[in-house]
Structures are given as C-alpha cells and as structure tokens.
Design a protein around this motif. Structure first.
Motif, PDB file in Angstrom:
ATOM      1  N   VAL A 253      32.323 -47.651  57.790  1.00 44.94           N
ATOM      2  CA  VAL A 253      31.048 -47.130  57.286  1.00 44.94           C
ATOM      3  C   VAL A 253      31.025 -47.356  55.784  1.00 44.94           C
ATOM      4  O   VAL A 253      31.979 -47.002  55.076  1.00 44.94           O
ATOM      5  N   TRP A 254      29.933 -47.956  55.278  1.00 52.77           N
ATOM      6  CA  TRP A 254      29.799 -48.227  53.849  1.00 52.77           C
ATOM      7  C   TRP A 254      28.420 -47.800  53.365  1.00 52.77           C
ATOM      8  O   TRP A 254      27.435 -47.921  54.099  1.00 52.77           O
ATOM      9  N   LEU A 255      28.356 -47.331  52.127  1.00 55.35           N
ATOM     10  CA  LEU A 255      27.080 -47.027  51.480  1.00 55.35           C
ATOM     11  C   LEU A 255      26.638 -48.250  50.686  1.00 55.35           C
ATOM     12  O   LEU A 255      27.398 -48.772  49.864  1.00 55.35           O
ATOM     13  N   ILE A 256      25.433 -48.718  50.938  1.00 54.62           N
ATOM     14  CA  ILE A 256      24.933 -49.911  50.255  1.00 54.62           C
ATOM     15  C   ILE A 256      23.563 -49.620  49.627  1.00 54.62           C
ATOM     16  O   ILE A 256      22.869 -48.689  50.024  1.00 54.62           O
ATOM     17  N   ASP A 257      23.203 -50.435  48.666  1.00 62.44           N
ATOM     18  CA  ASP A 257      21.915 -50.397  47.971  1.00 62.44           C
ATOM     19  C   ASP A 257      21.788 -49.161  47.074  1.00 62.44           C
ATOM     20  O   ASP A 257      21.261 -48.123  47.471  1.00 62.44           O
ATOM     21  N   LEU A 258      22.232 -49.312  45.846  1.00 59.93           N
ATOM     22  CA  LEU A 258      22.147 -48.236  44.852  1.00 59.93           C
ATOM     23  C   LEU A 258      21.052 -48.496  43.826  1.00 59.93           C
ATOM     24  O   LEU A 258      21.023 -47.867  42.770  1.00 59.93           O
ATOM     25  N   PHE A 259      20.144 -49.416  44.120  1.00 56.89           N
ATOM     26  CA  PHE A 259      19.135 -49.814  43.141  1.00 56.89           C
ATOM     27  C   PHE A 259      18.269 -48.644  42.686  1.00 56.89           C
ATOM     28  O   PHE A 259      17.957 -48.495  41.506  1.00 56.89           O
ATOM     29  N   GLN A 260      17.889 -47.774  43.616  1.00 58.93           N
ATOM     30  CA  GLN A 260      16.978 -46.676  43.258  1.00 58.93           C
ATOM     31  C   GLN A 260      17.689 -45.371  42.943  1.00 58.93           C
ATOM     32  O   GLN A 260      17.022 -44.371  42.669  1.00 58.93           O
ATOM     33  N   ALA A 261      19.022 -45.364  43.023  1.00 58.32           N
ATOM     34  CA  ALA A 261      19.755 -44.142  42.664  1.00 58.32           C
ATOM     35  C   ALA A 261      19.400 -43.752  41.238  1.00 58.32           C
ATOM     36  O   ALA A 261      19.558 -44.535  40.304  1.00 58.32           O
ATOM     37  N   THR A 262      18.899 -42.535  41.070  1.00 52.56           N
ATOM     38  CA  THR A 262      18.296 -42.123  39.802  1.00 52.56           C
ATOM     39  C   THR A 262      18.919 -40.829  39.303  1.00 52.56           C
ATOM     40  O   THR A 262      19.157 -39.903  40.086  1.00 52.56           O
ATOM     41  N   LYS A 263      19.169 -40.777  38.003  1.00 54.20           N
ATOM     42  CA  LYS A 263      19.753 -39.572  37.420  1.00 54.20           C
ATOM     43  C   LYS A 263      18.770 -38.409  37.524  1.00 54.20           C
ATOM     44  O   LYS A 263      17.576 -38.562  37.278  1.00 54.20           O
ATOM     45  N   PHE A 264      19.300 -37.243  37.896  1.00 52.60           N
ATOM     46  CA  PHE A 264      18.461 -36.054  37.962  1.00 52.60           C
ATOM     47  C   PHE A 264      17.928 -35.726  36.566  1.00 52.60           C
ATOM     48  O   PHE A 264      18.613 -35.961  35.560  1.00 52.60           O
ATOM     49  N   PRO A 265      16.723 -35.182  36.457  1.00 56.59           N
ATOM     50  CA  PRO A 265      16.161 -34.841  35.141  1.00 56.59           C
ATOM     51  C   PRO A 265      16.959 -33.728  34.478  1.00 56.59           C
ATOM     52  O   PRO A 265      17.640 -32.949  35.148  1.00 56.59           O
ATOM     53  N   PRO A 266      16.879 -33.620  33.149  1.00 57.48           N
ATOM     54  CA  PRO A 266      17.668 -32.617  32.415  1.00 57.48           C
ATOM     55  C   PRO A 266      17.464 -31.190  32.917  1.00 57.48           C
ATOM     56  O   PRO A 266      18.407 -30.395  32.926  1.00 57.48           O
ATOM     57  N   GLU A 267      16.247 -30.865  33.340  1.00 56.33           N
ATOM     58  CA  GLU A 267      15.982 -29.494  33.793  1.00 56.33           C
ATOM     59  C   GLU A 267      16.704 -29.140  35.089  1.00 56.33           C
ATOM     60  O   GLU A 267      16.754 -27.966  35.479  1.00 56.33           O
ATOM     61  N   ALA A 268      17.265 -30.139  35.757  1.00 60.32           N
ATOM     62  CA  ALA A 268      17.978 -29.875  37.002  1.00 60.32           C
ATOM     63  C   ALA A 268      19.419 -29.438  36.752  1.00 60.32           C
ATOM     64  O   ALA A 268      20.118 -29.043  37.679  1.00 60.32           O
ATOM     65  N   PHE A 269      19.865 -29.506  35.496  1.00 61.81           N
ATOM     66  CA  PHE A 269      21.248 -29.193  35.176  1.00 61.81           C
ATOM     67  C   PHE A 269      21.364 -27.841  34.493  1.00 61.81           C
ATOM     68  O   PHE A 269      20.501 -27.428  33.728  1.00 61.81           O
ATOM     69  N   ILE A 270      22.468 -27.158  34.767  1.00 63.74           N
ATOM     70  CA  ILE A 270      22.781 -25.919  34.059  1.00 63.74           C
ATOM     71  C   ILE A 270      24.201 -26.040  33.509  1.00 63.74           C
ATOM     72  O   ILE A 270      25.027 -26.784  34.034  1.00 63.74           O
TER      73      ILE A 270
END
Length: 308
Positions: A253-270
């Motif tokens: 099993v492999w994970l493929i296609d990371l093109f749209q992987a996007t960093k969460f916005p700053p407000e999502a972090f604490i």
C-alpha cells in the motif's frame, strides 16, 4: 491507462494523466512532470523526512531529474514539461501485478484547483453527462452554458461517489494489464465491497492479511505524521497492489499524489508549551476514516476465504 513494458518491473498507470509520467531505468524509476513549473508536490516530498511516520508509505523520492538521466528518456516525452522529479516505481520486482487506485478523503479538489481552474469547460460538462451525473445537481448557469469548472467537476464527482460520505472511492483498477475506471457513480459501500472482492479474486490469504495490516498502519501513521499534522491531504490516492504470480507473496500500500497537499492556515494551530505548535483540528480525519472503511471491506473479503 495501463501499460506493461517489462516482465520484472512493470510500469502500470491506473489513473491520472498519462503525459505526466515517464518511466525509465528499465522501469525502476518514474519521472513526474511539474506542469507550469509548479513545485508544490516536489516541495511536499522534500518536507517528509525519513523519520516521519508517513514516509514508509511513499514511493522513494530521488529529487529532480538529473541531466544524465534525461539522456535516457525519449526527448518527445521530456518536452512535455520543463521540470521533472523522480520517484521509484513501487511495482519494481513485481511480475503479474493487480493494482487498485483509491482516492482518499471527502473533498478531493482543494483551493489550489479552485484558484487556478476557474474557467468553465464544455468538455467537463460533457463528462458529467457521459458519467450520468444527476442533471438536477447542475446549476441553472451550468446547464445554460453547458460548461463547468474543474473544481466544480471534482466536487460533483465527490458528491455522486462514496467520497463525500465515506472518505474514499475506488478510482480505477488494473487487472490482466487492462485498466477499468467506470466507478464514478458508485456511492454505496456494498458496491465498493464488490470492487474489492473483484480486485482480490486471485490474492492469497497471506497477501490480503498483509494489505489489511498495512491499511491499519496507514491510519496510525497519518495520526502520528508531522507532515500530516501541518498539512491537509487533498486529492491523494492509496495505490494498493499484489503480485498474482505463483509462489510470489508481494503486496503493498502506497500513498501517491501530494500535489494538492496544503498547509493548514495559521488559525488552525495552537501553541503547546514545550511542544511547539500543532494543528487544532482533527487532522486528515476524513482520510483516516476512508482508510478505516476500506480496511473493513477487505476484512469482509478475507472472511469469504473460509467459505472457499
């Protein structure tokens, strides 16, 4: 479109755009195009270090295509893109692979596609019609213009399939070197179970148990991954395969296609004292739930072995 060019290292593309990939080095490696010099996916691979829990599920990353490697590739293929990066062909060593591509998550088209694919396209409207999408799901404007955007087409695909409710959908399969992709309107789990059963028709119980184990490990890995704690997986797929050749027990099993992987916005972090910052959301929970549902389906397939 599937193709099998070598008996030992088959290159099989189950889904996606065929002009984005070029196999080389006797099919042991694959060059992937960076269209319009967009390095997003390349940068995402760079961010995932070897000690990241997700790393074990990725094709090995070899960086940019080097000049000496370009000399081994058909020049017509190279002209399709100005830049390429290189991954290992995960089917290296397989002889007679059976492959399934499973799109993960409830929303498989992110803001990147929304921002760059706003123009309406008659060809995508026609695809909606050809695939039998319910006519009432289209807006009045879309029906009048007989055109939809890329983002809207992807949104409709999510809604009419198992993606929106269960966090996954079977995108395509390749069996006997023939790719099948007509799963667009399958929105019931029982339909997906039948797809899994068809995929596993010639699998050994040991191979199937290994796939189930890997799917369980994948769920844990997404939870533990530093990359997944800061990035949302959008539009990625699980590539699931096993070797059908007698006396061969390979499966994976492999994970493929990371093109749209996007960093969460700053407000999502604490901030967490002593631990830095982390995402204050259920990070990629839809991907985890999709893998869990898929795992249960394969467990049902395994149960049928007792009746064989």
């Amino acid at each position: 479109m599937g193709q099998k060019e070598d008996d030992v290292n088959p290159w099989i593309q189950v889904a996606g755009h065929s002009d984005c990939f070029v196999p080389f080095d006797e099919n042991r490696k694959v060059a992937k195009a960076m269209k319009s010099r967009d390095r997003s996916e390349y940068q995402n691979y760079l961010l995932i270090e070897e000690n990241d829990a997700l790393y074990q599920f990725l094709p090995q990353f070899h960086g940019l295509l080097e000049s000496d490697e370009k000399g081994t590739i058909n020049q017509e293929d190279l002209h399709k893109s100005e830049e390429w990066f290189v991954l290992t062909n995960v089917l290296t060593g397989y002889h007679d692979p059976v492959v399934m591509d499973v799109k993960m998550g409830r929303n498989t088209c992110g803001m990147r596609q929304l921002n760059v694919k706003l123009s309406k396209r008659p060809d995508l409207y026609q695809k909606c019609c050809d695939l039998g999408f319910p006519f009432e799901m289209l807006t009045d404007d879309e029906r009048r213009d007989e055109a939809v955007t890329k983002f809207r087409y992807a949104e409709l695909r999510d809604l009419v399939s198992t993606s929106s409710q269960y966090g996954f959908r079977v995108e395509a399969m390749n069996i006997d070197n023939f790719s099948k992709r007509d799963y667009a309107n399958a929105n019931q789990l029982e339909q997906s179970f039948l797809f899994c059963k068809q995929f596993a028709e010639n699998i050994s119980s040991r191979q199937l148990e290994h796939l189930i184990s890997r799917l369980k490990t994948f769920q844990t890995s997404v939870l533990q991954s530093k990359f997944c704690q800061s990035h949302q997986l959008i539009g990625s797929s699980l590539l699931i395969a096993y070797d059908r050749e007698a006396d061969c027990e390979q499966s994976g099993v492999w994970l493929i296609d990371l093109f749209q992987a996007t960093k969460f916005p700053p407000e999502a972090f604490i901030e967490d004292q002593g631990e830095g910052s982390y995402c204050n959301t259920l990070c990629n929970n839809d991907v985890i739930q999709g893998a869990s549902q898929l795992c249960r389906l394969f467990e049902r397939v395994l149960q049928t072995y007792s009746t064989r």
